[in-house]
Motif scaffolding. Structure first.
Motif, short mmCIF file in Angstrom:
data_model
loop_
_atom_site.label_atom_id
_atom_site.label_comp_id
_atom_site.label_asym_id
_atom_site.label_seq_id
_atom_site.Cartn_x
_atom_site.Cartn_y
_atom_site.Cartn_z
N TRP A 102 -43.11 -32.99 -10.64
CA TRP A 102 -43.00 -33.56 -12.12
C TRP A 102 -41.78 -34.52 -11.94
N GLY A 103 -42.13 -35.91 -12.75
CA GLY A 103 -40.88 -36.83 -12.81
C GLY A 103 -41.15 -38.04 -14.01
N ASP A 104 -40.20 -38.57 -14.27
CA ASP A 104 -40.39 -39.65 -15.36
C ASP A 104 -40.49 -40.83 -14.39
N ASP A 110 -41.09 -38.83 -20.91
CA ASP A 110 -41.81 -37.76 -20.77
C ASP A 110 -42.28 -37.50 -19.45
N TRP A 111 -42.72 -36.32 -19.15
CA TRP A 111 -43.06 -35.78 -17.71
C TRP A 111 -44.30 -36.28 -17.07
N ASP A 112 -44.34 -37.34 -15.97
CA ASP A 112 -45.56 -37.75 -15.49
C ASP A 112 -45.87 -36.76 -14.24
N ALA A 486 -42.67 -27.67 -16.16
CA ALA A 486 -42.28 -28.88 -17.05
C ALA A 486 -42.63 -28.56 -18.38
N PHE A 488 -44.23 -30.60 -20.49
CA PHE A 488 -44.99 -31.78 -20.54
C PHE A 488 -45.26 -32.25 -21.94
N ALA A 559 -39.70 -30.43 -13.18
CA ALA A 559 -39.06 -31.47 -14.16
C ALA A 559 -37.43 -30.99 -13.94
N GLU A 561 -35.36 -31.75 -16.49
CA GLU A 561 -34.98 -31.13 -17.80
C GLU A 561 -35.00 -29.81 -17.78
#
Length: 608
Positions: A102-104, A110-112, A486, A488, A559, A561
């Motif tokens: 997961w990363g922006d 938001d998380w891609d 994440a 998401f 993620a 976060e």
């Protein structure tokens, strides 16, 4: 007459002796014959290693647990990913992968989702249905932007992935590990990526697996520790032996056994700050030449302010390298000391997944340092190492797996990706593990044996398996591999993505009904001060501690976060961030919701 009587007495005694001897010999013969018969009736290389192993402390699933629920929303939200095109080739690389991260990627907050794949069986032409996929998060729904972004890589045999802003320009870049040259996709900031791995010096040609980022020398630039597995012979296709399985003869290739191949040294790529890296692993003694490495973490394990390295090795001993910080080489680089043996972490089992958090409070032994959960191969049990500060400042780890009821349930399974996350927001870290056997189905060796997911609820004193009541997909058996967490959909609870080897990706949305509140923490600062930062949240119930970007799972990345459960409390007493460069920031009386913590005096380079 006496002589005759005496002679008869001796004869009877001899008879009894001979009868006893003959009886013993007959018994031994029968036992030997029985043992040989049992050995001939089963093949030890294919024997279930859990046969005869008891699990006396198995928990009754769901006993007294809250209603943790997941729903697989992958297809309904646009994630139509299937791992591994073509028939299974019965090779170790195909059976080992793949990961998810997961990363922006587009910087919209938001998380891609990036999912790693391979383009078909080894030695076969690439299948367009294969390749890696990048799913852009459009407010809770996903759009496949892989082709437009340029990150499909049909020429690579994918293993794992991580997001990190290695060049400090504010955009998250993407590093992908392969069986063969790795990729470093530099984010152009316009939705596209450029592979700069060769120019940057990180296109390692070996079989690479896990990767982790952190500023180990505290020079302000993100460095990269790369795990390499084995020296795999791609041309190998011979069978070690042929066995009768289900009435048919099947060859069992040695290519499925990691012991058949020599280990490959790991890399520590030091970031020069100009877009290029240099490998300093061997110079600093952290190259782990005898290890078949799958995961590693860059984290301050002893609390001295410097990032240490812990390495998970398969069928070879794990390694803990302590960063000596103030002791430097002639080049001015921090020196490392191998403390694996004296810290109790020189674990020789087959180690795959790795997750860290402070969980010593479950046993009344919190010390503020990272504890480590490690997944293992079948019949070896997973491990939960609790850190212990020793008199004089030393560090030791003690395996509390059985005490927390995590060992026995994992005897029958092969564990891969994992996450220590608070699923019900009660302030205690729960545990999710992707399982999937590497043993072939005896009825059909073209397939591997699927296994159940672990959804382990934290009672405060132990973990309870609740997967059977956590939703249809969570209750089923899968060939799980990569797992990443994440929030998401931005609803305040943690969701899970799981890659299924030669199956469809599961996107498990957390739909647990609870009145508990949560605090989401996001750091703002340069990548070097954020990665590995210690985040402490104090509530009325106690302390919760995580380490930013250091929870690595297997072949992937959660993620960054962090979601902290507050229970019924509307606020946290305080949040304390100890940055990777040693600085500290404290925020008092933090209401539930989302908190962005900036690093004073540094540019805003955190993910949005």
């Amino acid at each position: 007459m006496r002589r005759t009587s005496k002679g008869r007495g001796m004869s009877r005694r001899k008879q009894r002796i001979w009868v006893s001897v003959l009886g013993t010999l007959v018994g031994l013969a029968l036992l030997t014959w029985g043992g040989l018969w049992m050995m001939s009736s089963r093949d030890t290389d294919l024997t279930d290693p859990t046969a005869g192993v008891t699990a006396s402390f198995r928990d009754a699933e769901g006993a007294g647990a809250p209603p943790i629920r997941f729903t697989d929303v992958a297809s309904s939200l646009g994630v139509s990913f299937r791992h591994g095109p073509g028939p299974r080739g019965r090779t170790l690389p195909e059976d080992s992968g793949s990961g998810v991260a997961w990363g922006d990627a587009d910087g919209d907050g938001d998380w891609d989702l990036y999912v790693v794949n391979f383009p078909g069986p080894l030695g076969q032409p690439p299948d367009p249905a294969g390749g890696n996929r990048l799913y852009r998060n459009d407010g809770g729904r996903f759009t496949d932007v892989s082709e437009a972004a340029g990150v499909v890589d049909l020429q690579g045999f994918g293993m794992g992935a991580t997001f990190a802003d290695y060049d400090g320009d504010g955009d998250q870049d993407l590093y992908v590990t392969n069986l063969g040259p790795n990729r470093l996709y530099r984010n152009r900031g316009d939705g596209t990526f450029e592979d700069v791995a060769v120019a940057a010096g990180v296109a390692d040609p070996a079989w690479s697996t896990g990767a982790t980022w952190g500023d180990f020398d505290r020079d302000g630039h993100l460095d990269l520790y790369l795990c390499n597995y084995v020296e795999y012979d791609v041309e190998s296709d011979g069978d070690a032996y042929v066995m009768d399985i289900g009435g048919a003869a099947h060859g069992i290739p040695y290519t499925l056994n990691p012991n058949s191949f020599d280990p490959v040294s790991n890399r520590l790529f030091r970031n020069r700050g100009d877009g290029t890296f240099e490998d300093v692993a061997e110079r600093l003694g952290v190259h782990n030449p005898e290890g078949r490495s799958l995961s590693a973490v860059l984290c301050d394990l002893d609390g001295d302010g410097w990032l240490d390295i812990y390495v998970n090795n398969d069928v070879s001993t794990n390694r803990l390298y302590r960063n000596l910080g103030g002791e430097v080489t002639s080049e001015g680089l921090p020196q490392f000391a191998d403390l694996s043996a004296i810290t109790g972490t020189a674990d020789p089992r087959g180690s795959m997944g790795l997750s860290i958090a402070e969980i010593g409070g479950m046993l009344g032994e919190p010390d503020g340092l990272p504890d480590m959960f490690i997944t293992h191969w079948i019949a070896q049990e997973n491990a939960l190492y609790l850190s212990v500060r020793m008199p004089g400042g030393g560090l030791e780890y003690r395996d509390k797996t059985r005490r927390l009821r995590l060992g026995e349930m994992s005897i029958d399974t092969v564990g891969w990706g994992c996450a220590l996350v608070d699923l019900d927001r009660d302030g205690r870290p729960d545990l999710v593990v992707a399982n999937g056997s590497t043993l072939e189905d005896k009825e059909d060796p073209r397939h591997l044996v699927p296994e159940p997911v672990f959804v382990l609820w934290n009672t405060g004193t132990r973990f309870v398996q609740v997967a059977a009541s956590a939703g249809n997909q969570a209750a089923r058996r899968h060939n799980g591999r990569g797992l990443a967490a994440a929030d998401f959909d931005n609803d305040g609870d943690v969701d899970i993505a799981i890659v299924v080897n030669r199956g469809h990706l599961m996107l498990l949305r957390n739909e647990t009904k609870t009145e508990n509140r949560a605090l989401k923490v996001l750091l703002r600062g340069t990548p070097a001060v954020c990665m590995g930062a210690r985040v402490e949240v104090e509530t009325v119930e106690g302390r919760q501690i995580r380490w930013w970007g250091a929870d690595v799972t297997f072949l992937g990345m959660h993620a960054s976060e962090m979601v902290f459960g507050l229970g019924e409390s509307p606020a946290a007493k305080r949040v304390i961030v100890t940055w990777a460069d040693g600085g500290s920031t404290t925020v008092e009386n933090v209401q539930a919701g989302r908190l962005v913590v900036p690093r004073r005096g540094t540019p805003d380079r955190g993910p949005r």
